[in-house]
Scaffold this active site. Structure first.
Site, PDB file in Angstrom:
ATOM      1  CG  ASP A  12     -49.222  40.235  12.156  1.00 54.37           C
ATOM      2  OD1 ASP A  12     -50.232  39.709  12.005  1.00 54.37           O
ATOM      3  OD2 ASP A  12     -47.987  39.315  11.958  1.00 54.37           O
ATOM      4  CG  ASP A  14     -48.803  33.524  14.534  1.00 57.13           C
ATOM      5  OD1 ASP A  14     -48.086  33.091  15.309  1.00 57.13           O
ATOM      6  OD2 ASP A  14     -49.621  32.576  14.163  1.00 57.13           O
TER       7      ASP A  14
END
Length: 223
Positions: A12, A14
């Protein structure tokens, strides 16, 4: 020390590699106020989700596209305060041939702005919001990334920071390593292993070595 064997690592962005929390919080609250939505309520479940999916929970279908574009516009209007999370760049540089990809709820434009501001490199395989029909917690993004890397999802370790992303990774069949950079460990219990941040993670031949997990976890491929 915990060893997570894998053929590829899916990250991922953010909250995992990049910290853009001040920007996201500012934009989300500005947007919610414009649309008469309680900012605290809107932001409480926004992290790790595609913007359009979260907006659709508050507005009629015929308003979602324009409202999503407005929130995207606010988020793209600034890049101040965006930084790489601890040891993210070091870990990526140390993968040394281990395939990796990023799977994010951001669109490609936002991704490029934030990773450039943070000094985080991007790999050849990038799965962004516009590339999937279903956002996290649906597994489509992680399944697509594994397919494009040419590996089975079950042979991947996913590195996540949010419950929605963890559920997506588990649904894809991957092993999940979570970091407590945006959520408390008590919210990340579906992950196989939980650590404070990436300073506890090292790339080694055949996978990742994890030091001092804050949650014991039981990796499905062994320890």
């Amino acid at each position: 020390m915990t060893f997570l064997p894998c053929a590829a690592v899916l990250f991922d962005v953010d909250g995992t590699l990049v910290d853009s929390t001040p920007l996201v919080e500012w934009a989300g609250r500005e947007w919610a106020a414009e649309y008469g939505i309680d900012p605290e309520e809107f932001m409480s479940g926004a992290h790790g989700r595609r913007t359009s999916d979260r907006v659709a929970e508050y507005l009629p279908a015929d308003r979602v596209a324009a409202a999503t574009a407005r929130l995207d516009e606010l988020e793209a209007s600034r890049a101040d305060g965006i930084t790489a999370l601890p040891d993210a760049v070091r870990l990526l540089a140390s993968l040394d041939g281990l395939p990796w990809a990023v799977v994010t709820s951001m669109d490609l434009g936002q991704l490029r702005i934030r990773t450039e501001a943070a000094g985080v490199p991007l790999p050849p395989v990038v799965v962004t919001a516009e590339r999937v029909e279903h956002g996290k917690p649906h597994p489509q993004g992680y399944l697509l990334a594994a397919r494009e890397l040419g590996v089975e999802p079950s042979a991947c370790v996913v590195v996540e920071d949010a419950p929605a992303g963890i559920r997506a990774a588990r649904a894809a069949g991957a092993t999940v390593l979570a970091v407590t950079t945006s959520h408390d460990a008590s919210e990340l219990t579906e992950a196989d292993v939980v650590v404070p941040d990436l300073t506890h993670v090292t790339a080694v031949p055949g996978g990742l070595s994890v030091a001092a997990p804050v949650s014991p976890g039981t990796p499905r491929d062994g320890t």
